[in-house]
Design an enzyme around this catalytic site. Structure first.
Site, PDB file in Angstrom:
ATOM      1  N   ASP A  25      10.880   2.907   3.855  1.00  0.00           N
ATOM      2  CA  ASP A  25      11.375   2.667   4.440  1.00  0.00           C
ATOM      3  C   ASP A  25      12.677   3.556   4.781  1.00  0.00           C
ATOM      4  O   ASP A  25      12.578   5.018   4.343  1.00  0.00           O
ATOM      5  CB  ASP A  25      12.270   2.076   2.901  1.00  0.00           C
ATOM      6  CG  ASP A  25      12.199   0.551   2.315  1.00  0.00           C
ATOM      7  OD1 ASP A  25      11.927   0.367   3.135  1.00  0.00           O
ATOM      8  OD2 ASP A  25      12.796   0.612   1.296  1.00  0.00           O
ATOM      9  N   LYS A  82      14.103  -6.639   6.944  1.00  0.00           N
ATOM     10  CA  LYS A  82      14.713  -7.342   6.575  1.00  0.00           C
ATOM     11  C   LYS A  82      15.564  -8.645   6.883  1.00  0.00           C
ATOM     12  O   LYS A  82      17.014  -8.159   7.211  1.00  0.00           O
ATOM     13  CB  LYS A  82      15.287  -6.713   4.710  1.00  0.00           C
ATOM     14  CG  LYS A  82      14.047  -5.651   4.367  1.00  0.00           C
ATOM     15  CD  LYS A  82      14.495  -5.002   2.961  1.00  0.00           C
ATOM     16  CE  LYS A  82      13.982  -4.035   2.574  1.00  0.00           C
ATOM     17  NZ  LYS A  82      12.267  -4.358   1.931  1.00  0.00           N
ATOM     18  N   GLY A 154      14.110   0.423  -5.314  1.00  0.00           N
ATOM     19  CA  GLY A 154      15.201   0.799  -5.946  1.00  0.00           C
ATOM     20  C   GLY A 154      15.470   1.612  -7.422  1.00  0.00           C
ATOM     21  O   GLY A 154      16.185   1.557  -7.805  1.00  0.00           O
ATOM     22  N   ARG A 166      -1.412  -7.035 -11.169  1.00  0.00           N
ATOM     23  CA  ARG A 166      -2.495  -7.779 -12.364  1.00  0.00           C
ATOM     24  C   ARG A 166      -2.239  -9.685 -12.711  1.00  0.00           C
ATOM     25  O   ARG A 166      -3.050  -9.722 -12.457  1.00  0.00           O
ATOM     26  CB  ARG A 166      -2.344  -6.873 -13.532  1.00  0.00           C
ATOM     27  CG  ARG A 166      -2.575  -5.770 -14.027  1.00  0.00           C
ATOM     28  CD  ARG A 166      -2.719  -5.204 -15.168  1.00  0.00           C
ATOM     29  NE  ARG A 166      -2.849  -4.048 -15.198  1.00  0.00           N
ATOM     30  CZ  ARG A 166      -4.337  -3.492 -15.483  1.00  0.00           C
ATOM     31  NH1 ARG A 166      -5.131  -4.127 -15.836  1.00  0.00           N
ATOM     32  NH2 ARG A 166      -4.799  -2.380 -15.042  1.00  0.00           N
ATOM     33  N   GLY A 215       9.434  -0.483  -6.682  1.00  0.00           N
ATOM     34  CA  GLY A 215       9.162   1.569  -7.390  1.00  0.00           C
ATOM     35  C   GLY A 215       7.714   2.244  -7.292  1.00  0.00           C
ATOM     36  O   GLY A 215       7.767   3.055  -8.533  1.00  0.00           O
ATOM     37  N   GLY A 236      10.020   2.322  -0.685  1.00  0.00           N
ATOM     38  CA  GLY A 236      11.191   2.545  -0.120  1.00  0.00           C
ATOM     39  C   GLY A 236      12.041   3.542  -0.789  1.00  0.00           C
ATOM     40  O   GLY A 236      12.246   4.209   0.105  1.00  0.00           O
ATOM     41  N   SER A 237      12.206   3.411  -2.051  1.00  0.00           N
ATOM     42  CA  SER A 237      13.448   4.383  -1.686  1.00  0.00           C
ATOM     43  C   SER A 237      12.842   5.846  -2.473  1.00  0.00           C
ATOM     44  O   SER A 237      13.691   6.589  -2.457  1.00  0.00           O
ATOM     45  CB  SER A 237      14.203   4.077  -3.354  1.00  0.00           C
ATOM     46  OG  SER A 237      14.603   2.770  -3.235  1.00  0.00           O
TER      47      SER A 237
END
Lengths: 293, 193
Positions: A25, A82, A154, A166, A215, A236-237
């Site tokens: 990101d 996005k 995030g 999983r 995450g 991302g973050s």
């Protein structure tokens, strides 16, 4: 003139080229250049990274096309962006500026609480999030040419991405182990067409590339997702919310390539500075993964 | 290439990023001993051939250098053993890349244009003649093509007037992805499998 089915194959093929890579990101051309130099195989252009979207609250929408175009100019690798779930006009806009991949994403506020975009109407490819096999196959049935776990964006908490990966793989193994006459019932339970269920039964995998997302914050997180069967990773973050984005981006890229090499990942994990401040899944009020099923 | 020892040919496939599993699968179907090359230690086994797969050339090149694989692979290519580069692999072989400094090994005297067909909307599939093989399916994904060739470079295929396949010594560079379409002709051609 390229037919719809040929275009879909080409779009699945682009995802194949991204495998074994990290998609990062970025919010500015400068960050995009840092990501490319660190070895990102693609960048996701957005105005605010998920952690900031979460902090700001309110309605979150497609980014300014001008900002996306600035990032397209800055790098040679593919650029993704996005749009909101179900917002086919945002998707039309992204296609008009020749984006390489559209993420119909639960990170933004959904525009439609029933319908996803009919992705067969588009020439550009789509990636969609999913928590389990049924969601993944429903998105593929709508024309998605790449899947990613939803995870919980995030947060810097990898638990949901792990759970989703999983779950997906357990359900795939279950389909593989079934007798052929049991697949009709499986298709009914998963709420997906029989043909897709049959494909998974015969091939032991999704008909499209499957990445991990949501995450991932450390090289170890990225390698964990790869060892669990992801074909690549979205971060991302985790990068630009950390103390040393460049170093962390570099380390995550190498950890994805050599995801089984623990001594290398140990070296890569040294002195990375502050990781993004994490939020545990039970401390947050908004579960983005619950959007669009 | 004759293979008098009768052991299967061992083909290394660069496995840093991109579509390397597709090449591995095709090579295995031809009974070759295909091995993934992910780090310098993987280069210690002697190889009979090398595949540089598609993916992002900038990522692959950076990892090649930082994981200490560049010199070993360059020495292998210089040794004259067969090498197949597809898409990003062609860019790694090229001595010159338009608009930027050469990215890779530079062992093939050609100039390539990256993303020559534009963004993903420019990706396409076609069937075109390939010298000595006939018509073959060709999948171009954000592909490069060759804009200039040095002496002794053989042009093996052109699409719409643009050079999409070249040969220099035992190095083959293709803009497209034979590993994404049916058929194993390319491995038979390059590695004589």
């Amino acid at each position: 003139m390229t037919s719809k089915s040929e275009r879909y194959e080409l779009n699945k093929n682009l995802a194949q080229m991204l495998k074994g890579g990290v998609i990062m990101d970025v919010t500015t051309p400068e960050q995009a250049v840092i990501a490319q130099e660190a070895g990102a195989c693609a960048v996701m252009a957005l105005e605010r990274i998920p952690a900031d979207i979460r902090a700001a609250g309110g309605v979150s929408r497609m980014s300014d096309p001008k900002m996306i175009k600035g990032i397209q100019k800055a790098v040679t690798i593919p650029v993704m962006a996005k749009c909101r779930i179900g917002h086919f006009v945002e998707a039309q806009i992204l296609e008009a500026i020749e984006i390489d991949y559209i993420d119909e994403s639960e990170v933004l506020s959904p525009a439609d609480d029933v319908y996803h975009i009919n992705k067969w109407d588009f020439k550009v490819p789509f990636v969609c999030g999913s928590r389990d096999l049924g969601e993944a196959l429903r998105r593929i049935n709508e024309g998605a040419s790449m899947i990613r776990t939803k995870g919980e964006p995030g947060t810097g908490d990898v638990v949901q991405a792990v759970r989703h990966m999983r779950m997906m793989n357990a359900e795939i193994r279950r389909l593989v182990s079934m007798r052929e006459d049991e697949l009709f019932e499986a298709a009914k339970v998963l709420q997906v067409p029989f043909e897709l269920v049959k494909y998974v039964h015969e091939n032991g995998k999704l008909p499209v590339v499957n990445f991990a997302a949501g995450g991932v914050a450390t090289p170890a997180d990225a390698a964990l997702m790869m060892q669990l069967g992801a074909e690549g990773v979205f971060v991302g973050s985790g990068i630009f919310k950390s103390g040393n984005p460049q170093k962390r981006a570099n380390a995550i890229v190498k950890a994805v390539t050599n995801y089984k090499d623990a001594s290398l990942i140990a070296q890569l994990s040294e002195d990375l500075g502050e990781a993004m401040v994490g939020i545990n899944e039970n401390e947050i009020s908004l579960l983005m993964a619950e959007r669009g099923k | 290439m004759t293979n008098p020892s009768k052991r299967p040919m061992r083909i290394g496939v660069l496995a840093l990023q991109g579509a390397f599993i597709e090449h591995m699968d095709r090579l295995h179907s031809l009974k070759a001993d295909a091995i993934e090359l992910r780090c310098a230690a993987d280069l210690s086994a002697p190889l009979d051939g090398l595949v540089l797969p598609g993916g992002e050339s900038s990522v692959q090149m950076k990892l090649l250098r930082e994981l200490g694989m560049y010199d070993g692979l360059k020495a292998f290519i210089d040794s004259g053993k067969p090498v197949l580069g597809t898409c990003a692999g062609l860019i790694l072989l090229a001595s010159s890349v338009e608009g930027q400094s050469a990215l890779g090994f530079g062992t093939m005297p050609v100039t390539v244009r990256r993303n020559a067909y534009g963004r993903q909307l420019g990706s396409f599939h076609t069937c075109a003649p390939f010298q000595g093989v006939g018509d073959v399916p060709m999948t171009f994904i954000r592909a490069p093509y060759v804009t200039e060739v040095g002496s002794d470079v053989e042009v093996l295929s052109k699409v719409d007037g643009n050079i999409v396949a070249v040969k220099y010594g035992n190095q083959y560079g293709l803009s497209f992805h034979p590993e994404l379409d049916e058929g194993t002709w390319v491995y038979k051609l390059v590695f004589n499998l």
